[in-house]
Design an enzyme around this catalytic site. Structure first.
Site, PDB file in Angstrom:
ATOM      1  N   GLY A   1       0.815  -1.211   0.000  1.00 13.86           N
ATOM      2  CA  GLY A   1       0.000   0.000   0.000  1.00 13.86           C
ATOM      3  C   GLY A   1       0.844   1.255   0.000  1.00 13.86           C
ATOM      4  O   GLY A   1       2.039   1.220  -0.312  1.00 13.86           O
ATOM      5  N   ASP A   2       0.228   2.377   0.355  1.00 13.47           N
ATOM      6  CA  ASP A   2       0.917   3.669   0.351  1.00 13.47           C
ATOM      7  C   ASP A   2       2.181   3.651   1.220  1.00 13.47           C
ATOM      8  O   ASP A   2       3.178   4.272   0.873  1.00 13.47           O
ATOM      9  CB  ASP A   2      -0.027   4.769   0.842  1.00 13.47           C
TER      10      ASP A   2
ATOM     11  N   GLY B   1      -4.465   1.052   2.623  1.00  7.49           N
ATOM     12  CA  GLY B   1      -4.762   2.303   1.914  1.00  7.49           C
ATOM     13  C   GLY B   1      -4.024   2.285   0.592  1.00  7.49           C
ATOM     14  O   GLY B   1      -2.829   2.016   0.552  1.00  7.49           O
TER      15      GLY B   1
END
Length: 244
Positions: free
Chosen positions: A67-68, A97
């Site tokens: 993810g981020d 996310g």
């Protein structure tokens, strides 16, 4: 011709989604004549170390499954290398996310994989943050104030799973006091009590909330959202869980 990609896989992101995604996409790469060299991360900061130290000679790309947070680590690792590297980075969303992938419209791992196989390249803006002689790089957001308090709590409470952001947003909002700061934007100085300031390179934050609807990944600009004191806790409670 055969292509070689290094893969950094975060096996722990987004309820351990990474390894399941890997199983699905390996056949796509193999049938397109792509060889994968897979390295799993074992601790926080590992992806950064790998991106910083790996030898990219004879590799056509570096792929991230995460993810981020993983993207953030890899970019910081690459941009702080002694010997600069311009290896293309491919991202397959596998975190809790994936705001960056929302901007690209590639939140599905299969379509992200196909885009990588096609070799769809694009440049993006990166922000450089200097903090007490430390340089850091950001590709999506830089937060200050309440939004970062929630993010820090969320790291400590990963055990709560995906709903942790909603629970912790409520908790942090209820105990929150605005803080005084000097904000300088385009040489204009604003002194006030702020709830939060968030500088966005991406439209989306977290789970896909459109925090900065006019942001563009490659316009050389950053979109700044400022919330000053005077906002009620009720208003904050209606917004913040959506951010996450």
């Amino acid at each position: 011709s055969m292509k070689n990609f290094k893969v950094i896989l975060n096996p722990h992101g987004g309820q351990n989604r990474g390894p399941r995604i890997l199983k699905k996409i390996i056949p796509l790469f193999h049938s397109s004549n792509v060889k994968l060299n897979i390295i799993e991360t074992n601790f926080s900061g590992h992806a950064k170390d790998l991106a910083n130290q790996l030898d990219y000679t004879n590799y056509d790309g570096l792929i991230i499954i995460g993810g981020d947070g993983t993207i953030h680590e890899v970019l910081n690792g690459i941009l702080s290398r002694q010997k600069k590297s311009d290896i293309p980075i491919g991202i397959i969303p596998g975190g809790s996310g994936n705001s960056f992938m929302h901007d690209l419209g590639l939140t599905d791992p299969i379509s992200a994989t196909k885009s990588i196989i096609k070799g769809n390249l694009r440049k993006i803006d990166i922000a450089k943050i200097s903090l007490n002689h430390i340089k850091k790089y950001a590709f999506n957001i830089i937060g200050w104030g309440l939004v970062t308090d929630i993010g820090i709590s969320a790291e400590k409470w990963r055990v709560l799973g995906e709903s942790r952001y909603t629970i912790l947003s409520i908790f942090e909002v209820l105990r929150y006091k605005p803080r005084n700061a000097i904000l300088i934007l385009d040489d204009k100085k604003i002194v006030d009590d702020f709830v939060f300031v968030i500088a966005c390179n991406t439209i989306h934050t977290g789970k896909g909330m459109q925090m900065a609807p006019k942001a563009k990944l490659d316009d050389g600009l950053i979109d700044v959202i400022v919330v000053r004191k005077g906002v009620s806790k009720l208003q904050l409670l209606s917004i913040l869980p959506k951010v996450y």
